[in-house]
Design a protein around this motif. Structure first.
Motif, PDB file in Angstrom:
ATOM      1  N   VAL A   1       0.843  -1.203   0.000  1.00 46.05           N
ATOM      2  CA  VAL A   1       0.000   0.000   0.000  1.00 46.05           C
ATOM      3  C   VAL A   1       0.874   1.247   0.000  1.00 46.05           C
ATOM      4  CG1 VAL A   1      -1.688   1.354   1.328  1.00 46.05           C
ATOM      5  CG2 VAL A   1      -1.862  -1.111   1.315  1.00 46.05           C
ATOM      6  N   HIS A   2       0.433   2.249  -0.748  1.00 44.60           N
ATOM      7  CA  HIS A   2       1.001   3.599  -0.627  1.00 44.60           C
ATOM      8  C   HIS A   2      -0.138   4.595  -0.650  1.00 44.60           C
ATOM      9  CE1 HIS A   2       4.955   1.965  -1.186  1.00 44.60           C
ATOM     10  NE2 HIS A   2       4.455   1.240  -2.176  1.00 44.60           N
ATOM     11  N   LEU A   3      -0.049   5.579   0.212  1.00 42.75           N
ATOM     12  CA  LEU A   3      -1.080   6.626   0.251  1.00 42.75           C
ATOM     13  C   LEU A   3      -1.075   7.427  -1.049  1.00 42.75           C
ATOM     14  CD1 LEU A   3      -0.061   7.584   3.824  1.00 42.75           C
ATOM     15  CD2 LEU A   3      -2.410   6.976   3.264  1.00 42.75           C
ATOM     16  N   SER A   4       0.117   7.799  -1.488  1.00 40.92           N
ATOM     17  CA  SER A   4       0.248   8.615  -2.698  1.00 40.92           C
ATOM     18  C   SER A   4       0.395   7.714  -3.915  1.00 40.92           C
ATOM     19  CB  SER A   4       1.472   9.531  -2.574  1.00 40.92           C
ATOM     20  OG  SER A   4       2.657   8.759  -2.479  1.00 40.92           O
ATOM     21  N   ASN A   5       0.170   8.296  -5.092  1.00 44.04           N
ATOM     22  CA  ASN A   5       0.421   7.555  -6.332  1.00 44.04           C
ATOM     23  C   ASN A   5       1.908   7.695  -6.661  1.00 44.04           C
ATOM     24  OD1 ASN A   5       0.721   6.581  -8.892  1.00 44.04           O
ATOM     25  ND2 ASN A   5      -1.124   7.550  -9.710  1.00 44.04           N
ATOM     26  N   ILE A   6       2.678   6.673  -6.290  1.00 45.88           N
ATOM     27  CA  ILE A   6       4.141   6.771  -6.414  1.00 45.88           C
ATOM     28  C   ILE A   6       4.576   6.931  -7.873  1.00 45.88           C
ATOM     29  CG2 ILE A   6       4.676   5.620  -4.222  1.00 45.88           C
ATOM     30  CD1 ILE A   6       5.179   3.027  -5.759  1.00 45.88           C
ATOM     31  N   HIS A   7       3.740   6.530  -8.823  1.00 45.27           N
ATOM     32  CA  HIS A   7       4.102   6.632 -10.243  1.00 45.27           C
ATOM     33  C   HIS A   7       3.901   8.024 -10.804  1.00 45.27           C
ATOM     34  CE1 HIS A   7       5.010   2.461 -10.309  1.00 45.27           C
ATOM     35  NE2 HIS A   7       3.860   2.219  -9.707  1.00 45.27           N
ATOM     36  N   GLN A   8       3.231   8.883 -10.015  1.00 40.77           N
ATOM     37  CA  GLN A   8       3.038  10.274 -10.432  1.00 40.77           C
ATOM     38  C   GLN A   8       4.140  11.155  -9.873  1.00 40.77           C
ATOM     39  OE1 GLN A   8      -0.723  11.715  -8.996  1.00 40.77           O
ATOM     40  NE2 GLN A   8      -1.704  11.258 -10.936  1.00 40.77           N
ATOM     41  N   ARG A   9       5.007  10.566  -9.070  1.00 38.01           N
ATOM     42  CA  ARG A   9       5.968  11.360  -8.296  1.00 38.01           C
ATOM     43  C   ARG A   9       7.377  11.231  -8.871  1.00 38.01           C
ATOM     44  NH1 ARG A   9       5.083  10.382  -2.143  1.00 38.01           N
ATOM     45  NH2 ARG A   9       6.260  12.338  -2.090  1.00 38.01           N
ATOM     46  N   GLU A  10       8.388  11.549  -8.077  1.00 34.08           N
ATOM     47  CA  GLU A  10       9.767  11.546  -8.572  1.00 34.08           C
ATOM     48  C   GLU A  10      10.130  10.150  -9.101  1.00 34.08           C
ATOM     49  OE1 GLU A  10       8.739  12.252  -5.466  1.00 34.08           O
ATOM     50  OE2 GLU A  10       9.974  13.800  -4.535  1.00 34.08           O
ATOM     51  N   PRO A  11      10.989  10.081 -10.135  1.00 33.21           N
ATOM     52  CA  PRO A  11      11.360   8.777 -10.715  1.00 33.21           C
ATOM     53  C   PRO A  11      11.902   7.782  -9.681  1.00 33.21           C
ATOM     54  CG  PRO A  11      12.105  10.563 -12.125  1.00 33.21           C
ATOM     55  CD  PRO A  11      11.531  11.215 -10.901  1.00 33.21           C
ATOM     56  N   PHE A  12      12.618   8.260  -8.640  1.00 26.19           N
ATOM     57  CA  PHE A  12      13.172   7.300  -7.668  1.00 26.19           C
ATOM     58  C   PHE A  12      12.086   6.583  -6.870  1.00 26.19           C
ATOM     59  CE2 PHE A  12      12.509   9.625  -3.739  1.00 26.19           C
ATOM     60  CZ  PHE A  12      12.614  10.973  -4.075  1.00 26.19           C
ATOM     61  N   ARG A  13      10.845   7.106  -6.913  1.00 26.41           N
ATOM     62  CA  ARG A  13       9.745   6.422  -6.216  1.00 26.41           C
ATOM     63  C   ARG A  13       9.028   5.416  -7.118  1.00 26.41           C
ATOM     64  NH1 ARG A  13       9.177   9.466  -1.395  1.00 26.41           N
ATOM     65  NH2 ARG A  13       9.759  11.622  -1.737  1.00 26.41           N
ATOM     66  N   HIS A  14       9.410   5.345  -8.393  1.00 31.63           N
ATOM     67  CA  HIS A  14       8.668   4.479  -9.321  1.00 31.63           C
ATOM     68  C   HIS A  14       9.016   3.002  -9.137  1.00 31.63           C
ATOM     69  CE1 HIS A  14       8.003   8.073 -12.267  1.00 31.63           C
ATOM     70  NE2 HIS A  14       7.553   8.290 -11.048  1.00 31.63           N
ATOM     71  N   HIS A  15      10.207   2.749  -8.593  1.00 33.40           N
ATOM     72  CA  HIS A  15      10.585   1.341  -8.396  1.00 33.40           C
ATOM     73  C   HIS A  15      10.335   0.904  -6.956  1.00 33.40           C
ATOM     74  CE1 HIS A  15      13.313  -2.013  -7.322  1.00 33.40           C
ATOM     75  NE2 HIS A  15      12.749  -2.496  -8.417  1.00 33.40           N
ATOM     76  N   SER A  16       9.693  -0.243  -6.798  1.00 33.16           N
ATOM     77  CA  SER A  16       9.446  -0.811  -5.469  1.00 33.16           C
ATOM     78  C   SER A  16      10.101  -2.180  -5.375  1.00 33.16           C
ATOM     79  CB  SER A  16       7.941  -0.960  -5.239  1.00 33.16           C
ATOM     80  OG  SER A  16       7.719  -1.838  -4.141  1.00 33.16           O
TER      81      SER A  16
END
Ligand code: DQA
Length: 154
Positions: A100-115
């Motif tokens: 789960v993430h509260l925010s849409n990590i894919h809309q944010r900085e590129p370093f948050r796109h990979h989990s």
């Protein structure tokens, strides 16, 4: 027997409510915990909710869940994007995991796109704020205690 679900929140999620409310909303972690307990009870799940700012503590709790819990819901915070140790612990737990993430990590900085967590997760819910935990509980309830009607509905 009531299936037990471990809900883990990682670093800085104790700051919810005051931390970047434009990104994470105004609800506190206590609000989210109450929401999870309420929704979990309605689904017939026993919910154990914990938060830590420390990677090793999260790893310890995931290890302890093996054999003791029916599933894990995890918002690993920033460790999502850095922690092979948490990934390894999740894989070793052999439990169903919902990320789960509260925010849409894919809309944010590129370093948050990979989990790193995603490799061990059945699925991931992001971008719906605190409602994401409700969706995650619904998803894990179906995994741990599938109703006889699930196959007809699918
Ligand atoms: C987060 C997203 C992460 O990128 C961030 O580091 C967090 C919170 C979320 O819930 O949106 O701490 O996991």
């Amino acid at each position: 027997m009531t299936p037990a679900i471990l809900i883990l929140n990682g670093p800085n999620l104790n700051m919810l409510g005051t931390r970047q409310p434009e990104v994470y909303g105004r609800e506190t972690l206590a609000d989210i915990e109450a929401l999870c307990r309420r929704h979990g009870a309605g689904l017939g799940l026993a919910v154990d909710i914990r938060q830590s700012n420390h990677e090793g503590q999260l790893v310890d709790w995931i290890q302890e869940a093996r054999g003791a819990k029916a599933g894990i819901i995890l918002n690993a915070g920033a460790y999502t994007h850095t922690s092979v140790a948490i990934l390894d612990a999740l894989l070793a737990s052999e439990l169903p995991v919902v990320e789960v993430h509260l925010s849409n990590i894919h809309q944010r900085e590129p370093f948050r796109h990979h989990s790193y967590v995603s490799k061990a997760a059945r699925g991931m819910i992001c971008g719906f704020g605190s409602h994401g935990y409700v969706l995650a509980l619904d998803a894990i309830a179906r995994i741990v205690a599938p109703s006889p009607h699930d196959s007809e509905e699918a």
